[in-house]
Design a protein around this motif. Sequence first.
Motif, short mmCIF file in Angstrom:
data_model
loop_
_atom_site.label_atom_id
_atom_site.label_comp_id
_atom_site.label_asym_id
_atom_site.label_seq_id
_atom_site.Cartn_x
_atom_site.Cartn_y
_atom_site.Cartn_z
N ILE A 156 27.43 48.42 33.61
CA ILE A 156 26.90 49.73 33.98
C ILE A 156 28.02 50.76 34.07
CG2 ILE A 156 25.75 51.03 35.81
CD1 ILE A 156 23.86 49.28 34.20
N GLU A 157 29.13 50.37 34.67
CA GLU A 157 30.27 51.28 34.80
C GLU A 157 30.78 51.71 33.43
OE1 GLU A 157 33.07 49.14 37.13
OE2 GLU A 157 31.82 49.15 38.94
N ASP B 251 29.59 44.77 25.11
CA ASP B 251 29.40 43.87 23.97
C ASP B 251 29.07 42.45 24.42
OD1 ASP B 251 29.58 43.06 21.16
OD2 ASP B 251 31.42 42.06 21.76
N ARG B 252 29.78 41.98 25.43
CA ARG B 252 29.54 40.61 25.91
C ARG B 252 28.12 40.47 26.46
NH1 ARG B 252 34.79 41.39 27.91
NH2 ARG B 252 34.00 41.75 30.02
N GLU B 253 27.65 41.51 27.19
CA GLU B 253 26.30 41.45 27.75
C GLU B 253 25.25 41.56 26.64
OE1 GLU B 253 23.42 41.05 30.77
OE2 GLU B 253 25.59 40.68 30.75
N PRO C 98 22.11 49.05 28.37
CA PRO C 98 21.67 49.87 29.51
C PRO C 98 21.02 51.17 29.06
CG PRO C 98 23.92 49.07 29.85
CD PRO C 98 23.55 48.75 28.43
N ASP C 99 20.24 51.78 29.97
CA ASP C 99 19.52 53.03 29.68
C ASP C 99 20.43 54.13 29.16
OD1 ASP C 99 16.89 52.44 30.20
OD2 ASP C 99 17.05 52.83 32.34
N LEU D 4 22.31 58.01 24.66
CA LEU D 4 23.31 58.30 23.63
C LEU D 4 23.02 57.66 22.28
CD1 LEU D 4 26.62 58.08 25.70
CD2 LEU D 4 25.29 60.09 25.09
N CYS D 5 22.31 56.51 22.27
CA CYS D 5 22.02 55.82 21.01
C CYS D 5 20.57 56.02 20.58
CB CYS D 5 22.34 54.33 21.13
SG CYS D 5 24.09 54.00 21.40
#
Length: 752
Positions: A235-236, A306-308, A327-328, A334-335
């Motif tokens: 999240i960070e 990437d790992r998540e 994440p949102d 952004l994507c």
Amino acid sequence: MTRIPTKQEILDWISAHPTLTSKRDIAKAFGIKGSDRIDLKRVLKELEAEGHLEKRKRSYADPDRLPPVSVLQVKEPDENGDLFARPLEWHGEGVEPIVLVLPRASDPALGAGDRILARLTVVHEEDHNYEARLIRRIGTNPHKILGIFRKGAEGGRIVPIDKAGQNEWLVAEGAVHGAKDGELVEAEQAGPKGRMGLPRARIVERLGDPSAPKAVSLIAIHQHGIPDDFPDKVIEEADRTKPLGLSGRTDLRDMPLVTIDPSDARDHDDACFAHADDDPKNPGGHVVWVAIADVAAYVRAGSALDREARKRGNSTYFPDRVVPMLPDRLSGDLCSLHEGVPRACIAVRMQIDAHGNKIGHRFVRGLMRSVASLNYQEVQDAIDGSPNDKTGPLLDEVLKPLYAAYKALDAERNRRQPLDLDLPERKIVLNDKGHVESVAFRDRLDAHKLIEEFMILANVAAAETLIAKRVPLLFRVHEEPAPEKLEALRETAQASGLTLAKGQVLQTRHLNALLHQAAGTDEAELINMSTLRSMAQAYYNPENFGHFGLALRKYAHFTSPIRRYSDLIVHRGLIKAHRWGDDGLTADEIEQLDRIATHISDTERRSMMAERDTTDRYLAAYLSERVGNEFTGRISGIARFGAFVKLDETGADGLVPVRSLGREFFHFDREAGTLMGSETGLLISIGQRVTVRLAQASPVTGGLEFEMLSLEDNAMPRGGTPSKGKRVVRRKAAKAKHKTDKIKRKLDRKRR
């Protein structure tokens, strides 16, 4: 002389009427006629020169708008106690939009300076342009708990429902949120974890009865081990990302790309545009552009994000929620290629000839801006002669060229003949309380097929480029059916009086010929179901074994990197192949491609199982109020313990236990896939029409149990001496058995 409106009046009108922005619309709104339109044109030109408006074709629009999901910074409450926020990603050169935050009762308190991720709605109020609903505070990522609340003297405890949940959680009296004993609740960690005693939690949502519809998807998420709680580092990292600009990219912002998605879509990862090819060497040809969100630019190999994403493998979709791969901040912001917002993309320009054959393509890394976020139905309505305010201005210059290119691709598809199964997709519609409101089958519009064909073409282009440039990738592999499954399908076809070609290399056109033979007959559903069951499961692999179902030799997933990790790998491969930057495929990833392919193939299957289980539970809950009702359907499967029936009305599957079929013994033939009564000779096989009574529905397990009332319009016999009606059933069953035995003997002789 008519009064010419001020610049601010014009801007206010355009903001309040985003679908009526042509010069003609503006003139009509302000009653400007005749020669006075020259003065209006002058004012519009000045606004355009000042950067307040930009001209798109024959209409004007704000140069930028806020995306539906945005990062905001909360301001001090005003004298009325209202909470406003400023957008941290405003791209426009005009006046910064004013955003009013509308907190819910369950939201945490917000203070001046707090950064939040919020979902925005455009409004036209006197003192603000947008209203915001909190998604979460930036920098906070409380641990989520799902469990059963057990009330105590002061507060209570939460008992986790997942097997991995070792600890119970204490809930203080002020953090119960009105939960009752035995309710399923969602909670979050309250305060830091202490070394002594049980951890503490606060209940954030009451989900009610653990067997109730709203709890169904949460239970499936936990049962199948689908991660739905992003770690703090992820999240960070997502919160630190900033929107990318034009640097190092091709400027595609003037291209009228549109996104076409379901009406309830929350993210948009692909956009398209088409026009007639002006190359004299390609008469009657088309140029198709497909632009995909540049996720690789934000999700770097080896990062926490990437790992998540790799761990999750893909997003998982339920009727009431989505468990996203990202994440949102990325997946919803952004994507996501939101209307009117600049977004980084990887785009492919594809040339097709008049017959739909791709004759060339090239990839670019660009910056685009969607001119409209459309849904399938409104696009189809526009083409069919009923455009709305949004599709009307786009009809001639955007939508019709898209359909012209699609018609050429459809002709090529008909020549290629990918597998053409007729299996309607089911849609479960929930009301606000999470209960099933209706179950329907989705319409297959040309708008759906258009996007499908464009995405397939782009996926082929990605695979061809990476193969040509010798960059490793993950192929989407679909192998041809196993010989034994194909033989079983052939036997089913023969027993139905149909033919499946033999003695040649199997191609999808052979299976399509069988499906077309069955179309419109009583055997159509049986043949479609049997053909589907004969198919191998598609999977990912660094080696190319082709895609049998699509009748393509080179195929990779490129078009959905927001929700599939495989596509992210392909994007990184394209970045490496074109030397666009340092965020391409790494040596470490190349070394692990086999392992990645296996893992994401497994996560895909995990999601499919969770989605299927959830659908079963929702349907069982929906039908639980109709126990005792009669339904029509077809036999969809045979087992030693009974027959499975798929209902016509909802597509729900349930079991007719063999014990309920009568007082006789039923012989199970695994090879033939039949149950046969020892006394009546009754033969039960896949595809037969039945009428059943719903005997039991269990929302907790998703199980349905039926009692069979009739088979092929004949009342069910109950064993013993057959009556005249039962003798008819017996003669039909004996005749069918004789036919099946004859086929089996013939096959046995050939095998010898």
